[in-house]
Design an enzyme around this catalytic site. Structure first.
Site, PDB file in Angstrom:
ATOM      1  N   GLY A 133       0.848  -1.186   0.000  1.00  0.00           N
ATOM      2  CA  GLY A 133       0.000   0.000   0.000  1.00  0.00           C
ATOM      3  C   GLY A 133       0.885   1.238   0.000  1.00  0.00           C
ATOM      4  O   GLY A 133       1.253   1.728   1.064  1.00  0.00           O
ATOM      5  N   GLU A 250      12.370  -2.918  -5.985  1.00  0.00           N
ATOM      6  CA  GLU A 250      11.363  -3.042  -7.032  1.00  0.00           C
ATOM      7  C   GLU A 250      11.967  -2.732  -8.401  1.00  0.00           C
ATOM      8  O   GLU A 250      11.796  -3.471  -9.358  1.00  0.00           O
ATOM      9  CB  GLU A 250      10.190  -2.092  -6.782  1.00  0.00           C
ATOM     10  CG  GLU A 250       9.171  -2.143  -7.922  1.00  0.00           C
ATOM     11  CD  GLU A 250       7.984  -1.212  -7.736  1.00  0.00           C
ATOM     12  OE1 GLU A 250       8.211  -0.074  -7.311  1.00  0.00           O
ATOM     13  OE2 GLU A 250       6.861  -1.620  -8.045  1.00  0.00           O
TER      14      GLU A 250
END
Lengths: 405, 378
Positions: A133, A250
């Site tokens: 989130g 990421e």
């Protein structure tokens, strides 16, 4: 060192011949499709997942005590090479959502011993799926302006707010969320990284349908959701450092330029596909000279990208710093993947315009969907423009004026 | 930068220090302004010989160190940074490569020790028309007694005025366009019937055109076998392309560094111009392009050193990508510097003018894209 790898390779080969079910050979897409359908993993796939988990091969470079196998980078490369040789596929990173690629490495770095023991084995075995989130409707590229807040009520954190682009949130058991824990601090200084369960009354998800027709992302609503006090990752109000690191992981996971998901043309190289749709001249050249030139430039960019990845790994002697190079490689991977999709659609002509139905082959339809879903590559993980900001500021040392706060 | 050996790192550091201190770009400017007949400084050339750079490709039995193409590339990158002019690339790089690829042991023994000690300057003569296309070569070589007689023209022969020998690609049979029928010959610069005409080019470097009027060549001057030189010529040209790309990389990298420095120091509207996102993003693009280009450049040199099968593809890749980058970078060098970049007093123009002949050398981007596509079968 070389000797170690040789015996390790032998060991891996023996392990694969004992544990890898031949029914799963070269069927990565099928395994993952089943995993996310109502049926779940097939019996063979479940057994294979368990074998990988038992050996620590789901996240092989993680320490053994947290569910990994404690392999060096070069041993892990041998493992994945040998798996590829027999057509085996490691479904655990996919099953764990953002767990193996992003949450896990960050927990390894910032987590307490208790957090590592509680969270990492579930990720490494592919039994606990994580989402993230981070973005909010009004905090995209300007992530630090996020407003989802967490209040300490003495026993737990109480979380309220809305996240967006939470991939796989509707199928995840845990979420790593950036939350505001000090509203009075400067915006990057009042943020913390909190881990919370998705299966609780205060959490609701709503899938978002994208232009390619699929719904890989959700909106996630926190309405008095609860998180345990000891599930704060890293120090209070230090979430910005944690997430910067997480995003480097990421970016690193996005630096490859593999075929976009859904691209069903793996069997043919793009140049052979071009010949099939466009035809050739008598001397064997692609009949469309303009396309031929642009396709050549694309293939050169693809090769340059691959060579740069290897060069950076080689220079780092196997230890790739998840930093400077990652932004360059992410943008270069983005260009390679998106241009490939555009060229493929172009060379297919009318056959590259189908949405569904029997007038188009499954490969053609998958290419169209992949082209559309691939538009996300230059947006997620820090947009193309954000990567350029990072390069100009962090690598080239140019002054910052674009990111306030 | 590729993972260098200790020796390569030492050579790079030595080259960088020497070029920066002894042969900075103002020396090239001085040479240009003086219109030096050889288009380089003899003392610079001698220093390179003394440092062993002329022996980098040459095996020990011919007097060299045989450190290989990547090592040569490391040095050429440094000389490229300061636009140092010398026969290093033309003779110790391409000339030596020609003999190593096509020469017999006797020919290598006769010529290469002199390339290393500087008494021989060997340069390749291939070009005949405005565009690089080795298959089209037509300089005629007729059989005569115990050798050949050459009649025709070559152009853009690098460092020709300093050359003691030319490696000349000639046509012994067939027609322009045929791959068969080519032969490589080693021609003495003092040969009767050979006329050199210096060319005044935009980069102020040494080029000449050669006119052959019944130039006699004996059998022992033929490199390899008659009529079947095309395979050798391609190998030599690939080595020329890969080495030229290394020099281009250095020139472009210096142009990048100059531009970045300017972005950090030039103040307009009350702030350094590098703080404007429009310019920061261009710098980021250029840097990304530079890193990708470097991988191609180094990859081609490493492939030659390793004797890999994919040398032709990688050399075309390297030459195309360095060509693209130096083109883009040299234009941005001028544009981002603004008015000062247009002045002859500032160095930007020298980099722009150096870039274009290098882009064209041994095949421009279009040539190598076409070749790459053919090599990949489309």
């Amino acid at each position: 060192m070389a000797e170690d790898l040789t015996s390790f390779r032998t060991q891996v080969q023996a392990w694969l011949s004992e544990h890898f079910p031949s029914s799963l050979k070269s069927n990565a897409a099928g395994i993952m499709e089943a995993a996310f359908s109502e049926n779940g993993l097939s019996a063979d796939a479940e057994q294979w997942r368990q074998s990988l988990a038992d050996a620590g091969y789901g996240a092989p470079t993680w320490p053994k005590e947290y569910g990994g196998a404690g392999l060096s980078d070069s041993q892990a490369a041998v493992l994945s090479g040998e798996m590829a040789n027999v057509g085996a596929f490691n479904p655990i990173p996919g099953l764990a959502g953002m767990g193996v690629t992003m949450v896990g490495p960050t927990v390894l770095e910032y987590g307490s011993e208790d957090q590592k023991l509680r969270h990492l084995p579930g990720i490494a075995s592919g039994t606990v799926r994580w989402c993230l989130g981070l973005s909010e409707p009004n905090a995209g590229s300007d992530l630090a302006s996020l407003t989802t807040k967490a209040q300490d009520d003495g026993d737990t954190w109480i979380v309220n707010g809305q996240k967006i682009w939470t991939s796989g949130a509707d199928r995840s058991q845990w979420c790593g969320a950036l939350v505001r824990t000090d509203a009075s601090a400067k915006k990057r200084d009042g943020i913390s990284f909190l881990m919370l369960k998705m299966d609780q009354p205060g959490v609701r998800t709503r899938p978002i349908k994208l232009i390619g027709g699929a719904s890989p992302f959700c909106e996630t609503f926190f309405d008095d959701a609860r998180a345990e006090k000891d599930d704060l990752l890293g120090p209070l109000n230090n979430g910005w450092s944690v997430v910067k690191r997480l995003l480097q992981h990421e970016r690193q996971s996005q630096t490859g330029a593999g075929a976009p998901s859904g691209s069903g043309s793996a069997a043919l190289s793009i140049q052979d596909l071009a010949k099939k749709y466009v035809g050739t001249t008598e001397s064997g050249e692609l009949a469309d000279a303009d396309l031929r030139s642009r396709l050549t430039s694309h293939l050169m960019a693809t090769k340059a990208h691959a060579m740069t990845g290897s060069r950076i790994r080689e220079e780092a002697r196997g230890k790739v710093e998840v930093s400077a190079a990652a932004s360059i490689l992410k943008n270069s991977a983005t260009i390679v993947a998106q241009v490939r999709s555009e060229l493929t659609i172009e060379m297919m002509g009318n056959q590259g315009l189908g949405w569904e139905g029997d007038d188009f082959t499954p490969e053609e339809l998958a290419t169209v969907r992949g082209w559309l879903s691939g538009k996300a590559i230059s947006i997620y993980g820090g947009s193309f423009e954000v990567q350029k900001n990072i390069i100009s500021k962090n690598i080239l040392g140019l002054p910052e004026t674009t990111q306030k706060g | 930068m590729a993972a260098l050996t200790e020796e390569q790192t030492l050579i790079r550091d030595q080259a960088r220090a020497w070029v920066t201190e002894q042969s900075p770009v103002r020396k090239f400017r001085q040479m240009r302004d003086e219109k030096a007949p050889l288009s380089f400084h003899a003392d610079d050339w001698q220093a390179m010989i003394d440092m062993g750079w002329t022996g980098i490709l040459v095996p020990e039995k011919y007097g060299g160190s045989e450190l290989g193409y990547l090592t040569l590339g490391i040095v050429l990158e440094e000389t490229g940074r300061q636009l140092t002019a010398s026969p290093l690339l033309a003779s110790a790089g391409i000339g030596a490569a020609a003999l190593l690829v096509a020469g017999s042991d006797e020919q290598k023994q006769r010529i290469l020790p002199g390339v290393v000690d500087g008494s021989n300057v060997v340069t390749l003569a291939v070009e005949e028309g405005p565009r690089h296309d080795p298959r089209q070569l037509s300089l005629a070589a007729m059989s005569r007694d115990d050798g050949l007689s050459l009649v025709g023209e070559k152009t853009m022969v690098h460092e020709a005025m300093a050359a003691t020998h030319f490696v000349v690609a000639v046509r012994t049979s067939g027609h322009a366009g045929d791959e068969n029928g080519m032969t490589l010959v080693l021609v003495d610069a003092e040969s009767e019937g050979l006329t050199l005409s210096p060319l005044s080019t935009v980069d102020s470097r040494g080029y000449a055109s050669l006119s052959f009027s019944d130039v006699k060549v004996s059998e022992e001057q033929i490199l390899g076998s008659v009529n079947s030189a095309y395979v050798h010529l391609e190998q030599i040209l690939d080595r020329a392309r890969a080495a030229t790309a290394a020099e281009m990389m250095g020139t472009a990298a210096q142009a990048f560094d100059m531009t970045l420095e300017y972005l950090k120091t030039r103040v307009q509207f009350g702030q350094v111009i590098g703080s404007f996102q429009a310019l920061g993003h261009r710098a980021a693009d250029l840097f990304t392009e530079m890193e990708l280009t470097r991988s191609c450049m180094e990859g081609a040199l490493q492939a030659i050193d390793a004797g890999r099968e994919d040398v032709p593809e990688l050399c075309s890749l390297s030459k195309t990508r360095t060509g693209e980058f130096i083109h883009h970078m040299s234009n941005e060098l001028i544009q981002i510097h603004g008015g000062i970049g247009m002045t002859d007093e500032f160095d930007a123009g020298l980099y722009l003018k150096r870039a274009r002949p290098l882009e064209a050398a041994w095949g421009n981007q279009a040539f190598h894209r076409d070749r790459y596509a053919r090599l990949l079968g489309f």
